[in-house]
Design an enzyme around this catalytic site. Structure first.
Site, PDB file in Angstrom:
ATOM      1  N   ASP A  31       0.819  -1.199   0.000  1.00  0.00           N
ATOM      2  CA  ASP A  31       0.000   0.000   0.000  1.00  0.00           C
ATOM      3  C   ASP A  31       0.860   1.259   0.000  1.00  0.00           C
ATOM      4  O   ASP A  31       1.339   1.691   1.051  1.00  0.00           O
ATOM      5  CB  ASP A  31      -0.907  -0.032   1.251  1.00  0.00           C
ATOM      6  CG  ASP A  31      -1.786   1.184   1.341  1.00  0.00           C
ATOM      7  OD1 ASP A  31      -2.361   1.427   2.428  1.00  0.00           O
ATOM      8  OD2 ASP A  31      -1.894   1.909   0.326  1.00  0.00           O
ATOM      9  N   ASP A 214      -1.533   5.485  -5.161  1.00  0.00           N
ATOM     10  CA  ASP A 214      -1.911   4.604  -4.060  1.00  0.00           C
ATOM     11  C   ASP A 214      -2.237   3.193  -4.538  1.00  0.00           C
ATOM     12  O   ASP A 214      -3.375   2.900  -4.928  1.00  0.00           O
ATOM     13  CB  ASP A 214      -3.117   5.188  -3.320  1.00  0.00           C
ATOM     14  CG  ASP A 214      -3.503   4.320  -2.138  1.00  0.00           C
ATOM     15  OD1 ASP A 214      -4.569   4.546  -1.539  1.00  0.00           O
ATOM     16  OD2 ASP A 214      -2.725   3.398  -1.805  1.00  0.00           O
TER      17      ASP A 214
HETATM   18  O1  46J Z   1      -6.515   5.757   3.629  1.00  0.00           O
HETATM   19  C1  46J Z   1      -6.179   5.894   2.481  1.00  0.00           C
HETATM   20  C2  46J Z   1      -6.008   4.693   1.557  1.00  0.00           C
HETATM   21  C3  46J Z   1      -7.076   3.657   1.814  1.00  0.00           C
HETATM   22  C4  46J Z   1      -6.817   2.425   0.951  1.00  0.00           C
HETATM   23  C5  46J Z   1      -5.415   1.932   1.118  1.00  0.00           C
HETATM   24  N1  46J Z   1      -4.455   2.982   0.879  1.00  0.00           N
HETATM   25  C6  46J Z   1      -4.613   4.132   1.735  1.00  0.00           C
HETATM   26  N2  46J Z   1      -5.967   7.084   1.923  1.00  0.00           N
HETATM   27  C7  46J Z   1      -5.555   7.234   0.533  1.00  0.00           C
HETATM   28  C8  46J Z   1      -4.363   8.161   0.411  1.00  0.00           C
HETATM   29  C9  46J Z   1      -4.643   9.450   1.101  1.00  0.00           C
HETATM   30  C10 46J Z   1      -5.016   9.248   2.544  1.00  0.00           C
HETATM   31  C11 46J Z   1      -6.160   8.300   2.704  1.00  0.00           C
END
Ligand code: 46J
Length: 321
Positions: A31, A214
């Site tokens: 991730d 991402d």
């Molecule tokens: O929480 C997340 C993602 C959720 C799915 C998995 N990756 C992280 N964000 C995306 C990037 C900006 C901040 C929030």
């Protein structure tokens, strides 16, 4: 030491990488949108452990507890996890880190129980790691000094086996040349300016907007102005309570996204139909990010482009696959 690990597509929603933690094999979701490496652990409830490989620190001869350390993370999609912390040897492909902070989940949200992964490898910047009282470094930050080049790359072809490469750019995984966008990492993400887009050949401004690379997000999530403009060109498209749908028979236009101050990355229409929603109605791979000015470019982007996460700069490189 450089290395490459296969990334296996799982149910069209993520890519899993077989990783060993203290010699125990787990299927982890890489991730680049977060910075915690956490695993399903023996401390979880029996119900939470169901269907998962689980890491048991007691069975690892190289595990060292970080006494009094904890972690807790909430993701933008509402999922979350929390637990305790130690260090152990983590090996991904040919790249090994001896004392990697390993976050043991003692609680996980329901989304993770029903998910295919046994945990996550966060590859964003270490300044957003959630371990307290002292934040910990990501696998990439720890491995970086031992790599030939200070970078890793994501190769995630649609519905096919991909790979994460550490320490080198694999020219056999892309065509044409690599373009780069300057990254500002102060927010902790691989984030760059993304201030215009094209629906087919029609260009639109997207002022003050950025993009975040991402690999942990499945879809392409963009600000409402862009999502509305895209679906305005698709007859029969509707914005439902679940998101944007359209007639499966529709021919979808391409979506070109400006990356940094130079090149566009073009996602073909064929990658923008995510799944059947109901009957002859389909669900789009482009959906609203729901507010703010940060677009989130997930796996659908990487289905079209080899992504290079280069700590020199830092910068984000992309080349058509
Ligand atoms: O929480 C997340 C993602 C959720 C799915 C998995 N990756 C992280 N964000 C995306 C990037 C900006 C901040 C929030």
């Amino acid at each position: 030491q450089d290395g490459s690990a296969p990334a296996m597509p799982y149910e069209g929603v993520e890519y899993l990488v077989s990783t060993t933690v203290g010699g125990q094999k787990l299927n982890l979701d890489f991730d680049t949108g977060s910075a915690d490496l956490w695993v399903f652990s023996s401390g979880l409830s029996a119900a939470s452990k169901k269907g998962h490989n689980v890491y048991n620190s007691a069975s690892s001869s190289t595990y060292k507890a970080l006494s009094g350390y904890t972690w807790s993370i909430q993701y933008a999609d509402g999922s979350g996890a929390s637990g305790t912390v130690g260090t152990d040897t983590v090996t991904i492909g040919g790249t090994s880190v001896k004392a990697q902070a390993v976050e043991l989940a003692t609680k996980v949200s329901s989304q993770f129980v029903s998910d295919g992964s046994d945990g996550l490898v966060g590859l964003a910047f270490s300044n957003i790691n959630t371990v307290r009282p002292r934040s910990q470094k990501t696998f990439f930050d720890n491995a970086n000094p031992s790599l030939a080049s200070p970078l890793f790359a994501a190769y995630l072809p649609f519905n096919a086996n991909g790979a994460y490469d550490f320490g080198y750019v694999d020219a056999s995984k892309y065509t044409g040349s690599v373009s780069y966008a300057a990254v500002s990492s102060s927010g902790g993400f691989w984030e760059y300016a993304s201030t215009s887009y094209k629906v087919g050949s029609t260009a639109h401004a997207m002022s003050g907007t950025t993009g975040i690379a991402d690999t942990g997000t499945t879809l392409l999530l963009m600000v409402d102005s862009a999502v509305s403009a895209y679906y305005a060109s698709v007859s029969g498209a509707k914005n439902t309570a679940d998101g944007w749908t359209f007639p499966c028979a529709a021919t979808l236009p391409s979506l070109a996204i400006r990356m940094g101050s130079s090149a566009y990355a073009t996602i073909p229409g064929s990658l923008l139909n995510f799944e059947t929603y109901s009957g002859s109605t389909c669900y789009g791979a482009l959906q609203s990010v729901g507010g703010g000015t940060q677009n989130i470019y997930g796996d659908v982007f990487f289905n079209a482009y080899y992504g290079i996460f280069d700590s020199t700069g830092p910068r984000f490189g992309f080349a058509a696959i």
